[in-house]
Write a protein that holds these residues in place. Sequence first.
Motif, mmCIF file in Angstrom:
data_model
loop_
_atom_site.group_PDB
_atom_site.id
_atom_site.type_symbol
_atom_site.label_atom_id
_atom_site.label_comp_id
_atom_site.label_asym_id
_atom_site.label_seq_id
_atom_site.Cartn_x
_atom_site.Cartn_y
_atom_site.Cartn_z
ATOM 1 N N SER A 159 0.823 -1.206 0.000
ATOM 2 C CA SER A 159 0.000 0.000 0.000
ATOM 3 C C SER A 159 0.859 1.259 0.000
ATOM 4 C CB SER A 159 -0.929 -0.006 1.221
ATOM 5 O OG SER A 159 -1.680 1.198 1.281
ATOM 6 N N THR A 160 1.885 1.264 0.845
ATOM 7 C CA THR A 160 2.782 2.430 0.902
ATOM 8 C C THR A 160 3.550 2.581 -0.400
ATOM 9 O OG1 THR A 160 3.029 2.260 3.303
ATOM 10 C CG2 THR A 160 4.762 3.428 2.104
ATOM 11 N N THR A 187 1.439 4.066 -3.041
ATOM 12 C CA THR A 187 1.261 5.505 -2.802
ATOM 13 C C THR A 187 2.464 6.284 -3.304
ATOM 14 O OG1 THR A 187 -0.151 5.128 -0.873
ATOM 15 C CG2 THR A 187 0.953 7.268 -1.026
ATOM 16 N N TRP A 188 3.667 5.806 -2.979
ATOM 17 C CA TRP A 188 4.863 6.511 -3.430
ATOM 18 C C TRP A 188 4.932 6.564 -4.951
ATOM 19 C CZ3 TRP A 188 8.812 3.755 0.305
ATOM 20 C CH2 TRP A 188 8.614 4.252 1.606
ATOM 21 N N SER A 231 2.507 6.592 -6.959
ATOM 22 C CA SER A 231 1.501 7.531 -7.462
ATOM 23 C C SER A 231 1.988 8.973 -7.381
ATOM 24 C CB SER A 231 0.196 7.383 -6.675
ATOM 25 O OG SER A 231 0.309 7.946 -5.361
ATOM 26 N N TRP A 232 3.054 9.205 -6.608
ATOM 27 C CA TRP A 232 3.621 10.549 -6.520
ATOM 28 C C TRP A 232 4.340 10.948 -7.814
ATOM 29 C CZ3 TRP A 232 6.350 10.262 -1.051
ATOM 30 C CH2 TRP A 232 5.360 10.171 -0.056
#
Length: 330
Positions: free
Chosen positions: A161-162, A165-166, A168-169
């Motif tokens: 999950s993390t 997210t990264w 997606s940055w």
Amino acid sequence: MPAEPMLASPLARPVVPLSWVAEPKWDGFRVLVARRSDGRVLVRSRHGTDLAPAFPEIAAAAAEQLRPGVLLDGELVIWEGGRLAFERLGQRMGRRGQSAARLAEQIPAHVVVFDVLYVDDVSTQTRPYAERRSVLEGLFVPDGLRPPWTLCPAASVTDLSTLRTWMSWSVVGVEGLVLKDPLQRYRPGVRGWRKYRVRDTTEAVVGAVTGSLARPGSVLLGRLDDRGRLRFVGRTVPLPATAARDLTPLLHPARSDHLWRGREFSAGWGTRETLEVALVDPDLVAEVSADVSLDAAGRWRHPVRFLRARPDMAPADVPPFGAGNEPASG
């Protein structure tokens, strides 16, 4: 100070042992920053260039916040308009004195710190990454390092999950992931880490090729601006033989009104060497795979991969100049 920092080798897929650790990959300049025991501050690039005159705010923060005998490894970045502005770093290189001080106020730099190599003049390089990370985090405890220093996030590669997210940055310029073995010591100049770049599939117009129309070596790509002019956005890596063979019959000599006629194209970022190119009629669309490293105008800073020709599409169907990796609709 090491002659060169530890480096990372690229991965096509982010597959590493489950015990490894991941960090975001930042789009900036690699930098080593030290405050020596005699109080002298050093701010060095990966290749040993003294960056302190060009980035006086970093040198001042090192003198103020780092205790003597500390050496940090990190990424020098500039945030502007909610994204990482790599091109602003280039604009600040070579500035000195009042010019550098003025830019430090207008577009200040930050350092995302991901390793510590010396503490109290004692090397930590023989200690495993996990231990160095613990020492580094200790420098950022309350009343410790503060902006322009930022502690790089880190997470287990099993924390999907993390990591998602990264990745997606990428919309703000984060390039992907750096993957590290928690048991590995710091090895200057060795590509012991791994890196994975986020890539997107999108389209651009074929405006020219290196080599010849009969034997294209790589493709120079463009997109139409709001006035219908073809603007250069990037170049592909060398074409595989099969791709070059398939592309050849689709290329047609450029007309006399080609907007790139007489223009010179750089062989690479930071070099004055130019390419010899053959202009083509800009009516062919190419589908490409590109990473997320863009300049302020939305041009790709790194070569992209040619995937296939799209003769079913027209240049007007391609995302406009400045759209980056946004895919065409439909």
